[in-house]
Design an enzyme around this catalytic site. Structure first.
Site, short mmCIF file in Angstrom:
data_model
loop_
_atom_site.label_atom_id
_atom_site.label_comp_id
_atom_site.label_asym_id
_atom_site.label_seq_id
_atom_site.Cartn_x
_atom_site.Cartn_y
_atom_site.Cartn_z
N ASN A 58 86.91 50.75 -62.21
CA ASN A 58 88.04 50.35 -61.38
C ASN A 58 87.59 49.13 -60.57
OD1 ASN A 58 90.18 50.06 -59.65
ND2 ASN A 58 89.77 51.92 -58.46
N LYS A 112 89.20 47.30 -58.70
CA LYS A 112 89.94 47.16 -57.43
C LYS A 112 90.39 45.71 -57.25
CE LYS A 112 87.34 50.98 -55.55
NZ LYS A 112 87.19 51.85 -54.42
N HIS A 150 95.81 56.56 -57.12
CA HIS A 150 94.53 56.35 -56.43
C HIS A 150 94.75 56.48 -54.93
CE1 HIS A 150 90.85 54.54 -55.00
NE2 HIS A 150 90.36 54.62 -56.23
N GLU A 171 88.57 62.72 -57.38
CA GLU A 171 88.00 61.72 -56.48
C GLU A 171 88.13 62.21 -55.04
OE1 GLU A 171 87.57 57.62 -58.25
OE2 GLU A 171 89.48 57.64 -57.21
C1 PEP Z 1 87.26 54.37 -56.98
O1 PEP Z 1 87.78 53.44 -56.38
O2 PEP Z 1 87.94 55.00 -57.79
C2 PEP Z 1 85.86 54.69 -56.71
C3 PEP Z 1 85.38 55.77 -57.24
O3 PEP Z 1 85.17 53.79 -55.94
P1 PEP Z 1 83.60 53.84 -55.62
O4 PEP Z 1 82.88 54.08 -56.90
O5 PEP Z 1 83.31 52.49 -55.02
O6 PEP Z 1 83.40 54.96 -54.64
#
Ligand code: PEP
Length: 244
Positions: free
Chosen positions: A13, A15, A99, A171
Site C-alpha cells: 500500500n 499510500k 482502510h 489491520e
Molecule cells: C497500511 O497502511 O495498510 C499499513 C499496514 O501501513 P504500515 O505498514 O506502514 O503500518
C-alpha cells in the site's frame, strides 16, 4: 486450518507516497528483487494518477496492481470519484476497501464500505477489506466484537458467500504506521476468529478467503508473522517503499 498449498499475498500500500520518478525506481527494483513464485502473489496498490505507470511497468509480469480506494457508485455525477470500471480500464485487479486511514479521516461508513466491497467484486476486482480495532478497544478486550461488527455489516447486506475469493486484511489501527506490530499470537488469534466466523456461515467461502495481516510489518517481524498458520501474507505500508 489452512491447506499447505494455499496462495499467500504480499500487498504493498503505497499510500500517498511517490511520484513518477520515485515509482520508476521502486517498480524497477520490485521487478528485479522480488522473485516470481506460484505460492505468493505480489500486488502494488498505487494512488490513482499512477495506475497507468503501474500498468506500464507490471503488465505481463508476476506483479499485479490495484488502487487504494474506489467509489461505491458505478457511473454518474460524482465529482472526484473513481469507479471500479475505471480501475479495470487500467488493468487493476485489486482494490483496498475500508482502510482505517480513510474510514477515520474521511468518515467512511460501514455501509459504504459494504457497498464498495460488493461493487468491487461485481466488477471483477479482488477487494482487500481492512478490519481492525483501536488501541482502546484492544485494551478493553472487545477487539473480536469490533471486527465481528465490521464483518457483519457486509454479511447482513450480501451474505457470507460474498467473501469467496476475496481478501480480508486484519489491520489493528494501533499497529498501522506506529512501529508497533501485533504479536504473531495476537494476529493469529484474530485471523482464526475471522476465518471461523465466515466458515460457520459459508464453509466454501472461507476456504477461498485469504486473511492477511497489516500494521508495521518490517523485515524483522515479517517472517515471524507470516509463518503463523492462518496468516496468509501481509498488507504493507511503509515497508513497501523499499523493494528489499
Ligand atoms: C497500511 O497502511 O495498510 C499499513 C499496514 O501501513 P504500515 O505498514 O506502514 O503500518
Amino acid at each position: 486450518m489452512q491447506e499447505a498449498t494455499a496462495q499467500s499475498f504480499c500487498i504493498a500500500n503505497l499510500k500517498m507516497h511517490g511520484d513518477l520518478r520515485f515509482n520508476a525506481q521502486l517498480f524497477d527494483a520490485y521487478l528485479k528483487q522480488i522473485p516470481s513464485s506460484q505460492h505468493v502473489a505480489v500486488v502494488v496498490c498505487v494512488p490513482y494518477p499512477y495506475l497507468a505507470q503501474a500498468q506500464q511497468y507490471f503488465k505481463d509480469t508476476h506483479i499485479a496492481w490495484g488502487a487504494q480506494i474506489m467509489s461505491k457508485e458505478t457511473e454518474g455525477a460524482f465529482t472526484g470519484e473513481v469507479s471500479a470500471h475505471m480501475l479495470r480500464d487500467f488493468g487493476a485487479e485489486y482494490v483496498i476497501i475500508g482502510h482505517s486511514e480513510r474510514a477515520t479521516a474521511y468518515c467512511e461508513s460501514d455501509e459504504n464500505i459494504a457497498t464498495k466491497f460488493y461493487q468491487a467484486k461485481a466488477h471483477g476486482l479482488t477487494p482487500v477489506l481492512c478490519v481492525g480495532e483501536t488501541l482502546i478497544e484492544r485494551e478493553a478486550g472487545v477487539m473480536e466484537r469490533v471486527v465481528d461488527e465490521q464483518l457483519s455489516e457486509i454479511i447482513a447486506a450480501y451474505g457470507a458467500g460474498v467473501f469467496a475469493d476475496t481478501i480480508i486484511a486484519y489491520e489493528p489501527i494501533w499497529a498501522i504506521g506506529s512501529g508497533l506490530a501485533a504479536t504473531p499470537e495476537q494476529a493469529q488469534a484474530m485471523h482464526v476468529f475471522i476465518r471461523n466466523k465466515i466458515a460457520q456461515l459459508d464453509e466454501k467461502a472461507a476456504q477461498t478467503l485469504r486473511i492477511i495481516y497489516g500494521g508495521s510489518v518490517n523485515p524483522k517481524n515479517a517472517l515471524q508473522l507470516f509463518v503463523e498458520q492462518d496468516i496468509d501474507g501481509g498488507l504493507i505500508g511503509r515497508g513497501a517503499l523499499y523493494a528489499e
